[in-house]
Design a protein around this motif. Structure first.
Motif, PDB file in Angstrom:
ATOM      1  N   GLU A   1      -1.680  16.762  -0.544  1.00  0.00           N
ATOM      2  CA  GLU A   1      -3.034  16.664   0.141  1.00  0.00           C
ATOM      3  C   GLU A   1      -3.584  15.429  -0.218  1.00  0.00           C
ATOM      4  O   GLU A   1      -3.581  14.797  -1.134  1.00  0.00           O
ATOM      5  N   PRO A   2      -4.749  15.068   0.663  1.00  0.00           N
ATOM      6  CA  PRO A   2      -5.522  13.926   0.613  1.00  0.00           C
ATOM      7  C   PRO A   2      -6.279  13.932  -0.892  1.00  0.00           C
ATOM      8  O   PRO A   2      -6.885  14.964  -1.125  1.00  0.00           O
TER       9      PRO A   2
ATOM     10  N   ARG B   1      -6.851   3.200  -3.225  1.00  0.00           N
ATOM     11  CA  ARG B   1      -6.065   2.482  -1.920  1.00  0.00           C
ATOM     12  C   ARG B   1      -7.089   1.506  -1.183  1.00  0.00           C
ATOM     13  O   ARG B   1      -6.489   0.191  -0.996  1.00  0.00           O
ATOM     14  N   ALA B   2      -8.075   1.937  -0.963  1.00  0.00           N
ATOM     15  CA  ALA B   2      -9.203   1.003  -0.362  1.00  0.00           C
ATOM     16  C   ALA B   2      -9.473  -0.297  -1.290  1.00  0.00           C
ATOM     17  O   ALA B   2      -9.616  -1.262  -0.758  1.00  0.00           O
TER      18      ALA B   2
ATOM     19  N   LEU C   1       0.785  -1.278   0.074  1.00  0.00           N
ATOM     20  CA  LEU C   1       0.062   0.071  -0.100  1.00  0.00           C
ATOM     21  C   LEU C   1       0.840   1.229  -0.038  1.00  0.00           C
ATOM     22  O   LEU C   1       0.335   2.318  -0.255  1.00  0.00           O
ATOM     23  N   ASP C   2       2.090   0.929   0.157  1.00  0.00           N
ATOM     24  CA  ASP C   2       2.962   2.276   0.053  1.00  0.00           C
ATOM     25  C   ASP C   2       3.098   2.955  -1.279  1.00  0.00           C
ATOM     26  O   ASP C   2       3.593   4.017  -1.374  1.00  0.00           O
ATOM     27  N   ILE C   3       2.551   2.250  -2.135  1.00  0.00           N
ATOM     28  CA  ILE C   3       2.551   3.021  -3.483  1.00  0.00           C
ATOM     29  C   ILE C   3       1.652   4.046  -3.634  1.00  0.00           C
ATOM     30  O   ILE C   3       1.890   4.938  -4.631  1.00  0.00           O
ATOM     31  N   PHE C   4       0.798   4.052  -2.722  1.00  0.00           N
ATOM     32  CA  PHE C   4      -0.134   5.494  -2.776  1.00  0.00           C
ATOM     33  C   PHE C   4       0.101   6.402  -1.965  1.00  0.00           C
ATOM     34  O   PHE C   4      -0.253   7.537  -2.053  1.00  0.00           O
TER      35      PHE C   4
END
Length: 370
Positions: free
Chosen positions: A342-343, A351-352, A333-336
């Motif tokens: 900013e979000p 990601r989800a 998940l680090d790829i995201f």
């Protein structure tokens, strides 16, 4: 090839292949003996990192490596010409510049091992991330230079920008567009071409009908050719060009005439397109050997110093091997992370979705164990 370093009257050379120091009226060498010894240490340690990385790739510890063998002087000399507030935009084999900018070798290894999604903080080191797409970094550097120009961050004590690319990149549209943008905007950028004479397997004579540095004149700014195996010339010329950029005199194209002693990358076999005689000719111009000859002849480096550098290189070699094998695998998940400052709703959704996809394998494994 006839266009060799010692035969070209237009080529700037301060240290001959035999290790003899020359003076140049436009590029004085303002270095202490300690700084000269420091350059030798840089060259030796950078080569050791490169040698170890090639060996690590050969045994499957790295997916790829782009060797700098033979180009150490061009990179270290120009890298040491940079100030802390300057910014460099590299290609993908500029490990010597990375060393000079304080980038840890572990970050380089992680990139070629495939366990990082970036590598290092460009702002912290004044050294942008490696660029794989040929020539695009020239445009990135020009845009950055135009930005600091408009921010007023130039002047005698201000910032300048440098970008590195090979001879093959000069055939790319991005590089030529960068030349034009930099010229018409008088951008504070130095274009540093490491002409190692082989764009993968394409020889120089099939890339350009004129020496590369002369192309700058067509865009309206100066170009200069230096002996790329001469660390003193690389330092002095780059230092001058950077200062000109800071003071509002616009861009400069530096062509460091050197030779790629190894393969283009570890996926390449240069024996298929190069002759061994050419390689042997350039071994006699080795950047480390000539500096070693000068330092010992002039009594600037004694046996204790040289042995100390050799011992440090051995320790560094062990560290490179150990650090490579101990690099942690990243969380998928680090790829995201850090895609946007900013979000961002789309990144959050992706990601989800990816997290659910990964979790499905865990669920399948749990069901299979029942």
């Amino acid at each position: 090839m006839s266009d060799t370093a010692h035969e070209d009257p237009e080529l700037i050379q301060l240290l001959t292949p035999e290790g003899e120091l020359r003076e140049h009226p436009d590029y004085p060498l303002d270095l202490s003996h300690e700084e000269m010894r420091g350059l030798y240490r840089d060259l030796v340690l950078v080569r050791r990192i490169d040698t170890e990385a090639v060996a690590l790739q050969r045994v499957g510890e790295l997916g790829l490596w782009a060797s700098l063998l033979g180009q150490e002087a061009a990179q270290v000399g120009s890298g040491r010409a940079l100030r802390s507030n300057d910014m460099a935009f590299p290609s993908y084999r500029d490990h010597g510049v990375a060393w000079c900018r304080g980038v840890d070798h572990k970050a380089l290894l992680a990139l070629y091992r495939g366990v990082t999604n970036g590598g290092w903080d460009p702002a912290e080191h004044g050294f942008h991330l490696y660029t794989i797409v040929i020539g695009t970094q020239a445009l990135h550097a020009t845009g950055y230079a135009m930005g600091i120009q408009r921010d007023g961050a130039v002047g005698e004590d201000g910032s300048a920008v440098i970008t590195y690319f090979g001879d093959g990149a000069t055939s790319q549209g991005d590089t030529n567009e960068a030349f034009n943008y930099a010229a018409v905007n008088n951008a504070p950028v130095v274009f540093f071409c490491q002409n190692n004479q082989w764009a993968i397997s394409e020889p120089l004579e099939r890339q350009s009908r004129v020496p590369i540095y002369r192309r700058a004149a067509g865009f309206g700014f100066p170009g200069v050719r230096l002996d790329g195996n001469d660390v003193f010339a690389s330092l002095a010329v780059t230092r001058s060009a950077l200062q000109h950029a800071r003071e509002g005199q616009g861009p400069t194209l530096i062509e460091a005439f050197t030779y790629r002693m190894g393969a283009h990358t570890t996926n390449d076999d240069p024996t298929r397109y190069r002759v061994s005689a050419e390689l042997e000719e350039w071994r006699l111009k080795d950047p480390i050997a000539r500096l070693h000859a000068f330092l010992t002849r002039e009594g600037i480096a004694d046996e204790a110093f040289l042995k100390g550098v050799e011992a440090e290189a051995e320790e560094l070699g062990e560290s490179v091997r150990r650090d490579c094998r101990e690099l942690p695998e990243p969380d998928p998940l680090d790829i995201f992370h850090e895609v946007y400052a900013e979000p961002h709703v789309h990144i959050d959704r992706q990601r989800a979705e990816f997290a659910d996809y990964l979790a499905s394998f865990e669920d399948a494994g749990a069901e299979g164990g029942r």
